[in-house]
Scaffold this motif. Structure first.
Motif, mmCIF file in Angstrom:
data_model
loop_
_atom_site.group_PDB
_atom_site.id
_atom_site.type_symbol
_atom_site.label_atom_id
_atom_site.label_comp_id
_atom_site.label_asym_id
_atom_site.label_seq_id
_atom_site.Cartn_x
_atom_site.Cartn_y
_atom_site.Cartn_z
ATOM 1 N N GLY A 1 0.788 -1.224 0.000
ATOM 2 C CA GLY A 1 0.000 0.000 0.000
ATOM 3 C C GLY A 1 0.821 1.274 0.000
ATOM 4 N N GLY A 2 1.934 1.295 0.717
ATOM 5 C CA GLY A 2 2.733 2.507 0.814
ATOM 6 C C GLY A 2 2.178 3.441 1.875
ATOM 7 N N GLY A 3 3.041 4.037 2.664
ATOM 8 C CA GLY A 3 2.628 5.000 3.676
ATOM 9 C C GLY A 3 2.147 4.344 4.956
ATOM 10 N N ASN A 4 1.829 5.168 5.939
ATOM 11 C CA ASN A 4 1.347 4.689 7.224
ATOM 12 C C ASN A 4 -0.001 3.990 7.085
ATOM 13 O OD1 ASN A 4 3.598 5.745 8.477
ATOM 14 N ND2 ASN A 4 2.577 7.631 9.111
ATOM 15 N N ILE A 5 -0.257 3.041 7.983
ATOM 16 C CA ILE A 5 -1.502 2.267 7.951
ATOM 17 C C ILE A 5 -2.200 2.422 9.291
ATOM 18 C CG2 ILE A 5 -2.510 -0.029 7.657
ATOM 19 C CD1 ILE A 5 0.202 -0.700 6.182
ATOM 20 N N LEU A 6 -3.503 2.631 9.232
ATOM 21 C CA LEU A 6 -4.290 2.883 10.434
ATOM 22 C C LEU A 6 -5.473 1.928 10.481
ATOM 23 C CD1 LEU A 6 -4.381 4.988 12.789
ATOM 24 C CD2 LEU A 6 -5.929 6.327 11.363
ATOM 25 N N GLY A 7 -5.680 1.314 11.649
ATOM 26 C CA GLY A 7 -6.861 0.496 11.892
ATOM 27 C C GLY A 7 -7.652 1.118 13.030
ATOM 28 N N THR A 8 -8.894 1.505 12.769
ATOM 29 C CA THR A 8 -9.707 2.182 13.774
ATOM 30 C C THR A 8 -10.676 1.209 14.440
ATOM 31 O OG1 THR A 8 -11.479 2.814 12.228
ATOM 32 C CG2 THR A 8 -9.587 4.298 12.400
ATOM 33 N N ARG A 9 -11.107 1.568 15.664
ATOM 34 C CA ARG A 9 -12.084 0.799 16.441
ATOM 35 C C ARG A 9 -11.649 -0.662 16.580
ATOM 36 N NH1 ARG A 9 -16.422 4.503 17.136
ATOM 37 N NH2 ARG A 9 -15.282 6.475 16.921
ATOM 38 N N ALA A 10 -10.388 -0.837 16.960
ATOM 39 C CA ALA A 10 -9.818 -2.180 17.131
ATOM 40 C C ALA A 10 -9.645 -2.480 18.614
ATOM 41 C CB ALA A 10 -8.468 -2.274 16.427
ATOM 42 N N ASP A 11 -9.863 -3.735 19.010
ATOM 43 C CA ASP A 11 -9.604 -4.109 20.390
ATOM 44 C C ASP A 11 -8.224 -4.751 20.500
ATOM 45 O OD1 ASP A 11 -9.814 -6.840 19.634
ATOM 46 O OD2 ASP A 11 -11.954 -6.858 20.073
ATOM 47 N N SER A 12 -7.807 -5.037 21.731
ATOM 48 C CA SER A 12 -6.450 -5.535 21.967
ATOM 49 C C SER A 12 -6.234 -6.918 21.367
ATOM 50 C CB SER A 12 -6.151 -5.564 23.469
ATOM 51 O OG SER A 12 -7.073 -6.382 24.160
ATOM 52 N N GLU A 13 -7.277 -7.748 21.311
ATOM 53 C CA GLU A 13 -7.133 -9.083 20.727
ATOM 54 C C GLU A 13 -6.838 -8.998 19.230
ATOM 55 O OE1 GLU A 13 -10.436 -11.555 21.621
ATOM 56 O OE2 GLU A 13 -10.175 -11.433 23.802
ATOM 57 N N VAL A 14 -7.520 -8.107 18.563
ATOM 58 C CA VAL A 14 -7.253 -7.905 17.141
ATOM 59 C C VAL A 14 -5.834 -7.396 16.942
ATOM 60 C CG1 VAL A 14 -7.830 -6.461 15.147
ATOM 61 C CG2 VAL A 14 -9.655 -7.542 16.472
ATOM 62 N N TYR A 15 -5.424 -6.456 17.788
ATOM 63 C CA TYR A 15 -4.060 -5.934 17.688
ATOM 64 C C TYR A 15 -3.023 -7.037 17.842
ATOM 65 C CZ TYR A 15 0.341 -4.071 19.421
ATOM 66 O OH TYR A 15 1.672 -3.843 19.632
ATOM 67 N N GLN A 16 -3.205 -7.913 18.820
ATOM 68 C CA GLN A 16 -2.236 -8.986 19.033
ATOM 69 C C GLN A 16 -2.148 -9.890 17.803
ATOM 70 O OE1 GLN A 16 -0.073 -9.242 21.380
ATOM 71 N NE2 GLN A 16 -0.875 -7.560 22.630
ATOM 72 N N ALA A 17 -3.270 -10.125 17.158
ATOM 73 C CA ALA A 17 -3.258 -10.952 15.946
ATOM 74 C C ALA A 17 -2.516 -10.244 14.812
ATOM 75 C CB ALA A 17 -4.689 -11.280 15.530
#
Length: 251
Positions: free
Chosen positions: A75-91
């Protein structure tokens, strides 16, 4: 795939570092790639100056991880994931080790390339309870390459706290105001400054606030000129809009 990646790809084909067949396969997914459950938009960074943002609510963990991996690869550039919980982040972090997480704002952040720090955006919150939405706005703007200052807990119940920040108000290029309850802070700030004010109503408040509707209507009906309004709890939208406005000052 961003413009720089395309340039390198074409150069590689010319120099035979990349085979013609491999080049053709990569070019097939230049605009977007269909994963079946999502069409990942690699062109977003070229068209709009920021990569496609992953709205995590409502998606499965596997879908989020797959989209994040594709964006990180091409994709290029910074990537942002909104409205995520900690379990999703760990994955996500298992597959993308440099992914970061802000638990307050529920944001996953993957930083790629040069990190810019342009202009000056000021994010104000009326109260401490508004911080999750305020941080979502601030971090979104930072991930877009903007310099962001924060001034929190400056609601109208103690208006002297806001008036003590006149230097920061005057130095900002654009201001994001996050407030629940009656949402009055946006109008007050709008009456003090000569720059765009983006108002963010939050769902903070007692029963008659109707989950942020009272603040939303108050901000929409503001008598202060230069105040625009995003949806309830939409810190991301406010931070993104502030980033676009701030970027204009660099041209």
């Amino acid at each position: 795939m961003n413009e720089d990646t395309l340039r390198l790809l074409l150069q590689g084909i010319k120099q035979r570092d990349v085979s013609v067949e491999e080049g053709i396969e990569r070019l097939k997914v230049l605009p977007f790639e269909d994963l079946g459950f999502a069409k990942v938009d690699y062109h977003r960074n070229i068209r709009q100056g920021f990569s496609e943002v992953i709205y995590c609510a409502g998606k499965t963990t596997e879908q989020i991880v797959a989209i994040a991996e594709k964006l990180a690869e091409r994709g290029g550039g910074n990537i942002l994931g909104t409205r995520a919980d900690s379990e999703v982040y760990q994955a996500v972090r298992e597959r993308i080790p440099d992914a970061e997480y802000n638990a307050l704002a529920h944001l996953i952040m993957i930083k790629r390339g040069k990190q810019e720090d342009r202009g000056n955006i000021l994010v104000l919150s009326a109260g401490t309870s508004d911080l999750p939405v305020a941080e979502e706005a601030a971090l979104t703007a930072e991930m877009m390459g903007n310099h962001v200052e924060r001034v929190y807990d400056t609601g109208v119940a103690g208006i002297h706290r806001l008036l003590s920040q006149t230097d920061k108000l005057s130095q900002a290029r654009v201001i994001v105001v996050v407030a629940g309850m009656e949402g009055a802070l946006a109008s007050v700030v709008g009456g003090l400054v000569d720059k765009p004010v983006i108002a963010v109503p939050t769902s903070v408040g007692y029963g008659a606030s109707f989950g942020g509707l009272a603040a939303l209507l108050a901000m929409l009906n503001s008598c202060a000129s230069g105040v625009s309004v995003v949806n309830i709890d939409n810190g991301f939208g406010a931070g993104y809009q502030a980033g676009l406005i701030n970027r204009l000052g660099e041209n």
